[in-house]
Design an enzyme around this catalytic site. Structure first.
Site, PDB file in Angstrom:
ATOM      1  N   ASP A  36      10.674  11.523 -45.680  1.00 20.06           N
ATOM      2  CA  ASP A  36      10.808  13.056 -45.097  1.00 20.06           C
ATOM      3  C   ASP A  36      11.223  12.952 -43.468  1.00 20.06           C
ATOM      4  O   ASP A  36      11.479  11.916 -43.017  1.00 20.06           O
ATOM      5  CB  ASP A  36       9.457  13.779 -45.311  1.00 20.06           C
ATOM      6  CG  ASP A  36       8.372  13.324 -44.903  1.00 20.06           C
ATOM      7  OD1 ASP A  36       8.375  12.453 -43.820  1.00 20.06           O
ATOM      8  OD2 ASP A  36       7.247  13.825 -45.113  1.00 20.06           O
ATOM      9  N   ALA A  37      11.049  14.034 -42.634  1.00 16.60           N
ATOM     10  CA  ALA A  37      11.315  14.130 -41.465  1.00 16.60           C
ATOM     11  C   ALA A  37      10.435  13.402 -40.776  1.00 16.60           C
ATOM     12  O   ALA A  37      10.729  12.874 -39.545  1.00 16.60           O
ATOM     13  CB  ALA A  37      11.468  15.579 -41.213  1.00 16.60           C
TER      14      ALA A  37
END
Length: 136
Positions: A15-16
């Site tokens: 993810d980010a």
């Protein structure tokens, strides 16, 4: 019988924040259950032809740590319980090198027809291989 499935954490799994996205663990668990089924002689395509599908009906997952990009992980899968209508899998995802546990999941499946009607008893095509795997 404990089945081992290996996987690398790829960029698309993160993810980010640079850690494995929570949904990636569910995908890896699904892949590991499919490979487990193949290894014990359950052909999911053949089961579908015989009007048997095994959807997940209950899932409990405990996230303990985050896998990181390029980690080598293993998913350990075993059948831990069977009732007349439910097969329960316990799956542990851990780091291959360090054995650090990332998640522990308990997944329950039932047998249904292709139209979604639940079988009152697990069909033999599923029951026999699962019992053998659970007892070995």
């Amino acid at each position: 019988m404990k089945h081992i499935f290996e996987q690398t954490v790829y960029y698309g799994d993160t993810d980010a924040y640079g850690v494995a996205w929570h949904g990636s663990y569910l995908r890896w668990m699904e892949q590991a259950r499919v490979e487990f089924c193949r290894d014990i002689g359950i052909d999911l395509v053949e089961m579908k032809k015989q009007d048997v599908a095994i959807p997940v009906t209950n899932l409990n997952i405990r996230y303990k740590a985050s896998a990181l990009l390029d980690d080598r992980i293993v998913v350990e899968t075993e059948i831990t319980k069977m009732s007349p209508i439910v097969v329960q899998f316990t799956q542990t995802i851990k780091n291959k090198e360090s054995d650090k546990v990332y998640t522990i999941g308990v997944v329950e499946v039932v047998a249904v027809t292709n139209e979604g009607k639940i079988y009152r008893r697990i069909p033999e095509i599923l029951k026999i291989p699962c019992e053998k795997a659970m007892n070995s």
